[in-house]
Write a protein that holds these residues in place. Structure first.
Motif, PDB file in Angstrom:
ATOM      1  N   THR A 183       5.659 -28.042  56.979  1.00  0.00           N
ATOM      2  CA  THR A 183       5.948 -29.086  56.421  1.00  0.00           C
ATOM      3  C   THR A 183       5.207 -30.255  57.064  1.00  0.00           C
ATOM      4  O   THR A 183       4.632 -31.558  57.010  1.00  0.00           O
ATOM      5  N   TYR A 220       2.423 -32.688  55.820  1.00  0.00           N
ATOM      6  CA  TYR A 220       3.163 -34.397  55.775  1.00  0.00           C
ATOM      7  C   TYR A 220       2.038 -34.974  56.692  1.00  0.00           C
ATOM      8  O   TYR A 220       0.952 -36.568  55.733  1.00  0.00           O
ATOM      9  N   PHE A 264       4.124 -35.100  46.198  1.00  0.00           N
ATOM     10  CA  PHE A 264       4.465 -35.723  48.246  1.00  0.00           C
ATOM     11  C   PHE A 264       5.969 -35.816  48.233  1.00  0.00           C
ATOM     12  O   PHE A 264       7.071 -35.386  48.800  1.00  0.00           O
ATOM     13  N   ASN A 265       6.717 -36.243  47.014  1.00  0.00           N
ATOM     14  CA  ASN A 265       8.017 -36.339  46.917  1.00  0.00           C
ATOM     15  C   ASN A 265       8.702 -34.966  46.464  1.00  0.00           C
ATOM     16  O   ASN A 265       9.730 -34.541  46.748  1.00  0.00           O
ATOM     17  N   ALA A 321       7.497 -32.211  47.245  1.00  0.00           N
ATOM     18  CA  ALA A 321       6.911 -31.182  48.680  1.00  0.00           C
ATOM     19  C   ALA A 321       8.084 -31.751  49.799  1.00  0.00           C
ATOM     20  O   ALA A 321       8.418 -30.195  50.317  1.00  0.00           O
ATOM     21  N   LEU A 322       8.628 -32.712  49.517  1.00  0.00           N
ATOM     22  CA  LEU A 322       9.595 -33.159  50.685  1.00  0.00           C
ATOM     23  C   LEU A 322      10.713 -31.766  50.195  1.00  0.00           C
ATOM     24  O   LEU A 322      11.642 -32.001  50.761  1.00  0.00           O
ATOM     25  N   GLY A 323      10.964 -32.316  49.224  1.00  0.00           N
ATOM     26  CA  GLY A 323      12.442 -31.889  48.475  1.00  0.00           C
ATOM     27  C   GLY A 323      12.460 -30.861  48.386  1.00  0.00           C
ATOM     28  O   GLY A 323      13.436 -29.802  48.867  1.00  0.00           O
ATOM     29  N   ALA A 332      11.258 -28.458  50.254  1.00  0.00           N
ATOM     30  CA  ALA A 332      10.694 -27.748  51.617  1.00  0.00           C
ATOM     31  C   ALA A 332      12.513 -28.820  52.181  1.00  0.00           C
ATOM     32  O   ALA A 332      12.900 -27.281  53.003  1.00  0.00           O
ATOM     33  N   GLY A 333      12.744 -28.944  52.142  1.00  0.00           N
ATOM     34  CA  GLY A 333      14.644 -29.231  52.353  1.00  0.00           C
ATOM     35  C   GLY A 333      15.626 -28.189  51.991  1.00  0.00           C
ATOM     36  O   GLY A 333      15.906 -27.757  52.125  1.00  0.00           O
ATOM     37  N   ALA A 375       6.731 -24.510  48.773  1.00  0.00           N
ATOM     38  CA  ALA A 375       7.030 -26.144  49.664  1.00  0.00           C
ATOM     39  C   ALA A 375       5.530 -26.454  50.121  1.00  0.00           C
ATOM     40  O   ALA A 375       4.674 -27.156  49.881  1.00  0.00           O
ATOM     41  N   TRP A 431       1.946 -28.959  48.925  1.00  0.00           N
ATOM     42  CA  TRP A 431       1.339 -30.055  50.132  1.00  0.00           C
ATOM     43  C   TRP A 431      -0.062 -29.942  49.951  1.00  0.00           C
ATOM     44  O   TRP A 431      -0.642 -30.450  50.376  1.00  0.00           O
ATOM     45  N   SER A 477      -0.675 -31.378  47.172  1.00  0.00           N
ATOM     46  CA  SER A 477      -0.720 -33.006  47.685  1.00  0.00           C
ATOM     47  C   SER A 477      -1.784 -33.610  48.545  1.00  0.00           C
ATOM     48  O   SER A 477      -2.495 -34.783  48.210  1.00  0.00           O
TER      49      SER A 477
END
Length: 201
Positions: A67, A71, A98-99, A101-103, A105-106, A153, A157, A160
């Motif tokens: 992650t 990023y 982008f969002n 990928a972040l979501g 990953a979380g 995820a 990335w 992205s």
């Protein structure tokens, strides 16, 4: 040596794959339950060799590394040229992926940490006063699901990063064609400030 987009892609993909592999192995190695040993008023749960905790934390570690690398790869100044983050986020496609990928990953981190911590607690607190305990282990399926989401995820990335590269190309192309653009004005002002001013005849 400066990093390239290809190198960063390989790093992100490798870290994501390692997270996936450790998560899947952790799921497969997790015992269904422990062995209950009757004691004096207590039940002691004995678990066979269980590498789930170590493998689970390794999966989380590589997920975090993937992650962070993903990023940073989006905003890295490739070839010594950087663009404002605002220019990247003006792209709807980039913002969406982008969002996502972040979501993801979380979500992957949550699904990997929950059973890993639960399993660790079962191993530590293995003495129970409930004589009917079945010596449970962490919920089955979470580690495997988290592993697959971690892999997804890393793929998001990469998408992205591809979109960021397209935005970079469009941005620099626009800057070169439009000398009145904001970036061109900054470059022009910097150049002009270094040129000595000639006296007026």
């Amino acid at each position: 040596m400066a990093a390239t987009i290809k190198q960063m892609s390989i790093i992100v993909a490798t870290l994501g794959t390692l997270s996936f592999m450790f998560g899947v192995i952790a799921e497969n190695k997790k015992p269904d339950s422990g062995t209950a040993i009757q004691g004096k008023g207590v039940v002691i749960c004995k678990y066979s060799s269980d590498p789930t905790v170590v493998l689970g934390y390794l999966s989380v570690a590589f997920l975090v590394a993937s992650t962070v690398a993903g990023y940073l790869s989006l905003f890295y100044p490739y070839k010594g040229r950087s663009i404002p983050q605002a220019a990247l986020f003006r792209s709807t496609s980039f913002l969406v992926f982008f969002n996502i990928a972040l979501g993801m990953a979380g979500l992957a981190a949550a699904m990997l940490l929950w059973p890993t911590i639960t399993e660790q607690l079962h191993l530590i607190h293995n003495v129970h006063h409930n004589l009917n305990t079945t010596c449970p282990t962490a919920k089955t399926g979470l580690l495997g699901g988290g592993a697959f989401i971690a892999l997804d995820a890393s793929l998001f990335w990469l998408v992205s990063l591809m979109l960021a590269d397209n935005v970079r190309e469009d941005y620099f192309e626009t800057v070169e064609k439009d000398p009145k653009g904001e970036q061109s004005e900054v470059l022009t002002n910097e150049y002009s400030s270094n040129v000595p001013v000639k006296g007026i005849a």
